[in-house]
Write a protein that holds these residues in place. Structure first.
Motif, short mmCIF file in Angstrom:
data_model
loop_
_atom_site.label_atom_id
_atom_site.label_comp_id
_atom_site.label_asym_id
_atom_site.label_seq_id
_atom_site.Cartn_x
_atom_site.Cartn_y
_atom_site.Cartn_z
N THR A 223 -39.75 -11.14 -7.22
CA THR A 223 -39.72 -10.36 -5.98
C THR A 223 -38.65 -9.28 -6.04
N LYS A 224 -37.50 -9.62 -6.60
CA LYS A 224 -36.41 -8.65 -6.70
C LYS A 224 -36.79 -7.50 -7.63
N ILE A 225 -37.44 -7.83 -8.74
CA ILE A 225 -37.88 -6.79 -9.68
C ILE A 225 -38.92 -5.89 -9.01
N SER A 226 -39.88 -6.51 -8.35
CA SER A 226 -40.93 -5.71 -7.70
C SER A 226 -40.38 -4.92 -6.52
N PHE A 227 -39.36 -5.43 -5.86
CA PHE A 227 -38.75 -4.67 -4.77
C PHE A 227 -38.20 -3.34 -5.27
N ILE A 228 -37.40 -3.39 -6.35
CA ILE A 228 -36.81 -2.14 -6.82
C ILE A 228 -37.89 -1.23 -7.40
N ASN A 229 -38.96 -1.80 -7.93
CA ASN A 229 -40.05 -0.97 -8.42
C ASN A 229 -40.87 -0.37 -7.27
N ALA A 230 -40.93 -1.07 -6.15
CA ALA A 230 -41.53 -0.46 -4.96
C ALA A 230 -40.67 0.71 -4.49
N LEU A 260 -32.20 -5.64 -10.78
CA LEU A 260 -32.49 -4.42 -10.04
C LEU A 260 -32.70 -3.26 -11.01
N GLY A 261 -33.33 -3.55 -12.14
CA GLY A 261 -33.60 -2.52 -13.13
C GLY A 261 -35.01 -1.98 -12.97
N PRO A 262 -35.18 -0.81 -12.35
CA PRO A 262 -36.52 -0.25 -12.15
C PRO A 262 -37.16 0.15 -13.47
N GLY A 263 -38.46 -0.02 -13.55
CA GLY A 263 -39.15 0.35 -14.78
C GLY A 263 -40.56 -0.18 -14.82
N LEU A 264 -40.96 -0.59 -16.00
CA LEU A 264 -42.34 -0.99 -16.25
C LEU A 264 -42.70 -2.34 -15.66
N GLY A 265 -41.70 -3.13 -15.29
CA GLY A 265 -41.96 -4.41 -14.64
C GLY A 265 -41.89 -5.58 -15.59
N PHE A 266 -42.18 -6.76 -15.04
CA PHE A 266 -42.00 -7.99 -15.81
C PHE A 266 -43.29 -8.43 -16.49
N GLY A 267 -43.11 -9.22 -17.52
CA GLY A 267 -44.22 -9.82 -18.25
C GLY A 267 -43.74 -11.13 -18.83
N GLY A 268 -44.29 -11.51 -19.98
CA GLY A 268 -43.86 -12.75 -20.63
C GLY A 268 -44.65 -13.96 -20.20
N GLY A 269 -44.19 -15.11 -20.69
CA GLY A 269 -44.91 -16.35 -20.45
C GLY A 269 -44.46 -17.14 -19.26
N ALA A 299 -48.96 -7.32 -7.47
CA ALA A 299 -49.67 -6.04 -7.46
C ALA A 299 -48.72 -4.88 -7.78
N ILE A 300 -47.51 -4.90 -7.22
CA ILE A 300 -46.52 -3.86 -7.52
C ILE A 300 -46.24 -3.84 -9.02
N ASN A 301 -46.09 -5.03 -9.58
CA ASN A 301 -45.80 -5.14 -11.01
C ASN A 301 -46.92 -4.52 -11.85
N GLN A 302 -48.16 -4.77 -11.48
CA GLN A 302 -49.28 -4.21 -12.22
C GLN A 302 -49.36 -2.68 -12.03
N ARG A 303 -49.00 -2.20 -10.85
CA ARG A 303 -49.07 -0.75 -10.60
C ARG A 303 -48.10 0.02 -11.46
N ARG A 304 -47.00 -0.60 -11.86
CA ARG A 304 -46.03 0.10 -12.71
C ARG A 304 -46.66 0.47 -14.05
N ILE A 339 -45.23 -11.75 -26.94
CA ILE A 339 -46.07 -10.66 -26.42
C ILE A 339 -46.97 -11.14 -25.28
N ARG A 340 -46.73 -12.34 -24.77
CA ARG A 340 -47.55 -12.83 -23.67
C ARG A 340 -47.39 -11.92 -22.45
N ASP A 341 -48.52 -11.45 -21.93
CA ASP A 341 -48.54 -10.55 -20.78
C ASP A 341 -47.53 -9.41 -20.96
N SER A 342 -47.53 -8.84 -22.16
CA SER A 342 -46.59 -7.76 -22.46
C SER A 342 -47.01 -6.47 -21.77
N PRO A 343 -46.18 -5.92 -20.89
CA PRO A 343 -46.50 -4.63 -20.28
C PRO A 343 -46.69 -3.53 -21.32
N ALA A 344 -45.89 -3.57 -22.38
CA ALA A 344 -45.96 -2.53 -23.41
C ALA A 344 -47.33 -2.52 -24.08
#
Length: 443
Positions: A223-230, A260-269, A299-304, A339-344
């Protein structure tokens, strides 16, 4: 129960959590026997090879195997005979057809171990499971074990961060055990007595609360990651700078700067599958509205990812077809080969599907990326990956990429255009070298 310093521990599952836990406990002086049904993985570990990249783990493995404190097997009968304490460290991935957790590996661990339990035994789950799972497994184990209810189950969630797994095991920030059994509590205390003596908080709860701790923590962090990305979305629309915004917010000690690092969002396992499993379990419990906000977090995470692709497309004139694109990063985070659910890789694969020639480079995750995404191109170095690029995308913030020389990189690309998907670079420095620099949440 034997004395703590002589306690023998089995670790069920030798993936990321299990192998790290086994090696660290051996380093702490315990006799440890790891067990897995994957014969190839067990043989690899016996030879001192780690089947994934985790800083410091190779050294622990090679140091402790010769001492005899650390061994690996495929025999559940052997571990049942050997250990005083069994730790379940298997995966709980997301089911293919829903957001719920796949509990087949946890169930299998109990089903394979329990029939061999002929003496009073403590079993402690470390895997991340939906709340209520432990009670079901306790009943299952008691029914299958020859010793019956004398095979006692507790739940102690793990809090390992990938790329910091060794440190987080040897120096945990808290230890939680869910149990109403004095014997289970005593065994877990004995396991972590050194850390407890050093001041690490030790919390005893019921099993349901213990199960909720890990998923609640991951839901909060997501939630914190997606907040700053919002806020990055809003900043772009308003002409603001999300990095300065994040810095200003971080000085409020009620908020803090971590995650609170804005960017591409979270991924991983962990984070993606855990918040989805949490929502699925809330629905089963009839409290789905309580976690409905996590749908927007996801959804915010995917939009990044989509926004990163849009920015790159804008930089090259609106069409990827026939263009050459360099993607720096394949792992979902630096210092890992996961590379699980890797945004890259998600971004790289999407751009390739739009007609671009995409070349990927990552310091550690190349083999895994090739296996999962053979349609992409791969280069053995950052400079070779960037040759002839119309645009470069930095999508995993490895130190090598953070410290890249824009002048040298500029000599091999076709166009000096870069999308900083992690806000890891100094815009002024790169622009002074003639690069068109774009990042999420910044003008």
């Amino acid at each position: 129960m034997v004395e703590a310093e002589r306690m023998r521990v089995s670790v069920i599952g030798t993936g990321y959590l299990g192998a790290t836990t086994a090696a660290c406990l051996a380093e702490m002086g315990f006799d440890v026997l790891g067990v897995d049904v994957d014969e190839a993985k067990v043989e690899m570990l016996r030879r001192g090879r780690v089947p994934f990249f985790e800083p410091g783990l190779d050294e622990l493995l090679t140091e402790n195997l010769p001492t005899g404190r650390l061994r690996f097997t495929t025999s559940f009968a052997e571990v049942a005979e050997f250990a005083d304490l069994h730790l379940i460290c298997v995966g709980t991935p997301q089911l293919d057809d829903s957001g719920a957790a796949d509990l087949s590996y946890v169930n299998s661990a109990v089903d394979r171990l329990a029939p061999h339990l002929h003496r009073p035994t403590v079993v402690v789950g470390r895997s991340t499971v939906p709340v209520g799972t432990a009670a079901t497994l306790a009943a299952r184990m008691a029914a299958l074990a020859p010793v019956g209810a004398e095979a006692e189950l507790g739940w102690s969630p793990e809090f390992l961060r990938e790329s910091f797994g060794v440190k987080d095991t040897l120096q945990p920030n808290r230890i939680v055990i869910g149990t109403d059994s004095p014997r289970v509590e005593k065994a877990v205390r004995a396991l972590w007595q050194q850390q407890i003596d050093e001041g690490v908080p030790f919390l005893v709860t019921d099993m349901q609360t213990a199960e909720l701790v890990k998923v609640s923590a991951n839901a909060f962090l997501a939630t914190k990651i997606s907040f700053i990305n919002a806020m990055a979305e809003v900043s772009e629309a308003a002409g603001a700078d999300v990095m300065k915004l994040a810095e200003a917010l971080s000085h409020d000690d009620r908020i803090g700067g971590k995650f609170l690092g804005p960017g591409l969002g979270f991924g991983g396992g962990c984070l993606p599958k855990d918040i989805r499993a949490f929502m699925a379990r809330a629905d089963e419990l009839g409290v789905e509205p309580a976690l409905s906000f996590l749908r927007e977090v996801d959804a915010i995470n995917q939009r990044r990812r989509a926004r990163t692709i849009d920015i790159a497309r804008q930089l090259i004139g609106g069409n990827f077809a026939g263009r050459t694109v360099t993607v720096l990063g394949a792992a979902f985070k630096p210092n890992s080969d996961d590379i699980r659910d890797s945004p890259a890789l998600d971004v790289a694969s999407t751009i390739a599907s739009l007609g671009a020639h995409v070349t990927v480079y990552d310091p550690q995750a190349m083999d895994r990326a090739r296996e999962e995404h053979p349609q992409l191109n791969y280069a053995p170095s950052m400079m070779e990956a960037a040759e002839g690029a119309d645009v470069v995308l930095l999508l995993t913030e490895w130190t090598e990429f953070r410290e890249a020389n824009p002048e040298k990189l500029g000599e091999v690309v076709t166009q000096r255009k870069i999308v900083d998907g992690r806000n890891a670079l100094d815009p002024t420095y790169w622009r002074s070298s003639g690069w068109i620099y774009r990042a999420l949440g910044r003008q």
